[in-house]
Scaffold this active site. Structure first.
Site, PDB file in Angstrom:
ATOM      1  N   LYS A 139     101.867  47.928  39.387  1.00 51.21           N
ATOM      2  CA  LYS A 139     102.254  49.075  38.559  1.00 51.21           C
ATOM      3  C   LYS A 139     101.025  49.555  37.829  1.00 51.21           C
ATOM      4  CE  LYS A 139     106.004  51.438  37.499  1.00 51.21           C
ATOM      5  NZ  LYS A 139     107.142  51.710  38.407  1.00 51.21           N
TER       6      LYS A 139
HETATM    7  P1  NAD Z   1     111.130  61.302  34.874  1.00 56.47           P
HETATM    8  O1  NAD Z   1     109.953  61.387  33.994  1.00 56.47           O
HETATM    9  O2  NAD Z   1     111.271  62.226  36.029  1.00 56.47           O
HETATM   10  O3  NAD Z   1     112.477  61.489  34.002  1.00 56.47           O
HETATM   11  C1  NAD Z   1     112.759  60.747  32.860  1.00 56.47           C
HETATM   12  C2  NAD Z   1     113.977  61.375  32.177  1.00 56.47           C
HETATM   13  O4  NAD Z   1     114.317  60.593  31.021  1.00 56.47           O
HETATM   14  C3  NAD Z   1     113.749  62.795  31.673  1.00 56.47           C
HETATM   15  O5  NAD Z   1     114.949  63.529  31.761  1.00 56.47           O
HETATM   16  C4  NAD Z   1     113.378  62.570  30.215  1.00 56.47           C
HETATM   17  O6  NAD Z   1     113.606  63.716  29.400  1.00 56.47           O
HETATM   18  C5  NAD Z   1     114.329  61.440  29.879  1.00 56.47           C
HETATM   19  N1  NAD Z   1     113.899  60.656  28.723  1.00 56.47           N
HETATM   20  C6  NAD Z   1     112.655  60.272  28.381  1.00 56.47           C
HETATM   21  N2  NAD Z   1     112.674  59.578  27.246  1.00 56.47           N
HETATM   22  C7  NAD Z   1     113.973  59.495  26.881  1.00 56.47           C
HETATM   23  C8  NAD Z   1     114.647  58.897  25.801  1.00 56.47           C
HETATM   24  N3  NAD Z   1     113.979  58.232  24.852  1.00 56.47           N
HETATM   25  N4  NAD Z   1     116.001  58.996  25.755  1.00 56.47           N
HETATM   26  C9  NAD Z   1     116.665  59.662  26.717  1.00 56.47           C
HETATM   27  N5  NAD Z   1     116.090  60.256  27.755  1.00 56.47           N
HETATM   28  C10 NAD Z   1     114.761  60.176  27.828  1.00 56.47           C
HETATM   29  O7  NAD Z   1     111.198  59.781  35.326  1.00 56.47           O
HETATM   30  P2  NAD Z   1     111.946  59.182  36.589  1.00 56.47           P
HETATM   31  O8  NAD Z   1     110.978  59.143  37.714  1.00 56.47           O
HETATM   32  O9  NAD Z   1     113.258  59.862  36.772  1.00 56.47           O
HETATM   33  O10 NAD Z   1     112.149  57.667  36.131  1.00 56.47           O
HETATM   34  C11 NAD Z   1     113.270  57.279  35.330  1.00 56.47           C
HETATM   35  C12 NAD Z   1     113.394  55.763  35.378  1.00 56.47           C
HETATM   36  O11 NAD Z   1     113.571  55.346  36.736  1.00 56.47           O
HETATM   37  C13 NAD Z   1     112.177  54.992  34.867  1.00 56.47           C
HETATM   38  O12 NAD Z   1     112.618  53.812  34.235  1.00 56.47           O
HETATM   39  C14 NAD Z   1     111.424  54.655  36.141  1.00 56.47           C
HETATM   40  O13 NAD Z   1     110.590  53.524  36.005  1.00 56.47           O
HETATM   41  C15 NAD Z   1     112.577  54.379  37.074  1.00 56.47           C
HETATM   42  N6  NAD Z   1     112.243  54.504  38.499  1.00 56.47           N
HETATM   43  C16 NAD Z   1     111.750  55.675  38.996  1.00 56.47           C
HETATM   44  C17 NAD Z   1     111.479  55.762  40.354  1.00 56.47           C
HETATM   45  C18 NAD Z   1     111.007  57.048  40.992  1.00 56.47           C
HETATM   46  O14 NAD Z   1     110.926  57.087  42.222  1.00 56.47           O
HETATM   47  N7  NAD Z   1     110.733  58.088  40.240  1.00 56.47           N
HETATM   48  C19 NAD Z   1     111.665  54.653  41.184  1.00 56.47           C
HETATM   49  C20 NAD Z   1     112.169  53.479  40.641  1.00 56.47           C
HETATM   50  C21 NAD Z   1     112.453  53.424  39.285  1.00 56.47           C
END
Ligand code: NAD
Length: 434
Positions: free
Chosen positions: A128
């Protein structure tokens, strides 16, 4: 409010309490990851030598990235790349841009990647990366400079058969394109150096939606296994970014009612279910889901405690802790985000018969399609969307079945079952190499 029925929990106080040590309320992300690893290692009676190898990361890089900002001042950022384990294949993991990124968080996320890639059986290890910064307050030029600086500093640790980054919170396909371009300046055209890049530059069809699609598949399978009717289920999703928004769209396509969604600014609620396409339109025109006409505003805290069947935390880690766990009413929690439920809250859920589908299973769709992207880049042969989605479906269902089987056979929580399936594969590869 209508709620879907749920079969009595065979696992709820089911063996679970007996098999898990009590968790402390306040742990940092790395302590949480260690706690989860240790619980599964103890259950499996994993030998001491393998535990030694897997408990800590193989390599950690901390780099300084100076950036000349648009106002002429020089700012200094810190970036991290943690390579946890690569016995099953090259290190693989996203890069996060967020003001709370620190070494502990990146370490924990790197370890989760090792278990995740093993669980869905893709030939990668776990890594990561992240930069402590607030990308929402940076211009495109500043972000590009930061990204290129980071790519130069960690260049020696990257490689198509060494370490392959991907997007995570605060990063996207554009950031991957800059990393690929920077890497290419030194090493020549190398699309397989990152995944989650724009399709036009060698990205895979279906990668953007892959994590959300995986969340949908796992939610569907969990509902089926636990006697819940997804078509009548009421669902709340925290976080409407890449993962949460795609999960919302695809789960609503199954007939479920998405009654609430949120982003960092707050959430919205509709008793009869939100029209997800209209939420996208509202988000695109205003920059947030809040204040959407015809919906009621709720806070992120309220969203977590709504009267729903399925709760999907899809934002950041540590969303459900000792502070709010007692107020959660959902029967099933699907961890779309990484580490959204602390071990203390996890234990509380289990004592009440609330099931938790762990992150390493629920959000593994992203790395699965990242693997497909890497394969397509290496073979220089593109797949169509149907093939990507079909292969993703096969791998996610296979992983779910393996975890559910172990959960039922050994009467252990789904999280411990997922770790046990993953750890067994990593441990076997370690024994074969050492
Ligand atoms: P992203 O940045 O696209 O979206 C994050 C979302 O969470 C946004 O809507 C943001 O406004 C919201 N957010 C941020 N802080 C917040 C808070 N304090 N309270 C409520 N909402 C909040 O990120 P993502 O890629 O969708 O990732 C989301 C989660 O999924 C993370 O934990 C990430 O590690 C995990 N994840 C992502 C992927 C991927 O392919 N993108 C894969 C595996 C895991």
């Amino acid at each position: 409010m209508t709620t879907a029925t749920i079969a009595p929990s065979p696992a709820a106080p089911v063996g679970d309490a007996a098999n898990v040590r009590p968790a402390a309320p306040h742990l940092n992300f790395n302590q949480i990851a260690n706690e989860q690893f240790q619980a599964a290692a103890d259950h499996m009676k994993l030998d001491r030598e393998i535990q030694l190898l897997l408990r800590t990361p193989y390599r950690e890089l901390i780099v300084q990235i100076p950036v000349r900002m648009d106002n002429g001042s020089l700012e200094l950022f810190h970036g991290f790349r943690v390579q946890h384990n690569a016995v099953r294949g090259p290190y693989k993991g996203g890069i996060r841009y967020h003001h709370k990124v620190d070494l502990n968080e990146v370490r924990s996320l790197a370890a989760l990647m090792t278990w995740k890639t093993a669980l869905v059986d893709v030939p990668f290890g776990g890594a990561k990366g992240g930069i402590t910064c607030d990308p929402t307050n940076m211009s495109r030029k500043e972000l590009q400079s930061l990204t290129r600086g980071f790519a130069q500093k960690i260049d020696m640790a990257l490689g198509v058969y060494r370490d392959i980054p991907a997007p995570d919170v605060g990063t996207n396909a554009q950031v991957m394109a800059w990393i690929m371009d920077e890497y290419g300046k030194k090493h020549g055209y190398t699309p397989a150096i990152v995944t989650g890049k724009p399709v036009n530059l060698g990205g895979s069809l279906g990668r953007d939606e892959a994590t959300g699609r995986g969340v949908m598949i796992i939610t569907r399978e969990a509902c089926k296994a636990f006697g819940m009717d997804i078509k009548n289920a009421r669902v709340a999703i925290q976080g409407f970014g890449n993962v949460g928004s795609w999960a919302a769209r695809l789960i609503s396509n199954l007939g479920a009612k998405i009654v609430a969604v949120s982003d960092v600014k707050g959430g919205i609620y509709a008793e009869k279910g939100l029209d997800i396409e209209k939420v996208f339109t509202h988000l695109n025109s205003t920059g947030s889901v809040v204040d959407m006409p015809g919906t009621q505003d709720v806070t992120n805290e309220e969203l977590l405690t709504l009267n729903v069947d399925v709760l999907i935390p899809a934002a950041l880690g540590g969303a459900i802790t000792e502070k709010n766990v007692d107020d959660v009413k959902a029967k099933l929690v699907v961890e779309a985000a990484n580490s959204p439920v602390t071990p203390f809250a996890d234990e509380k859920f289990r004592s009440k018969g609330i099931r938790i589908v762990p992150d390493i299973l629920a959000n593994a769709g992203g790395v699965t399609v990242s693997y497909f992207e890497w394969v397509q880049n290496l073979q220089q042969f593109n797949w169509d969307l149907d093939k990507v989605n079909h292969e993703l479906e096969l791998r996610m269902v296979k992983a779910w079945n393996a975890v559910h089987q172990r959960h039922t056979d050994e009467k252990i929580p789904l999280r411990m079952a997922a770790y046990a399936v993953a750890l067994a594969k990593v441990a076997e590869a370690s024994r074969q190499r050492f």
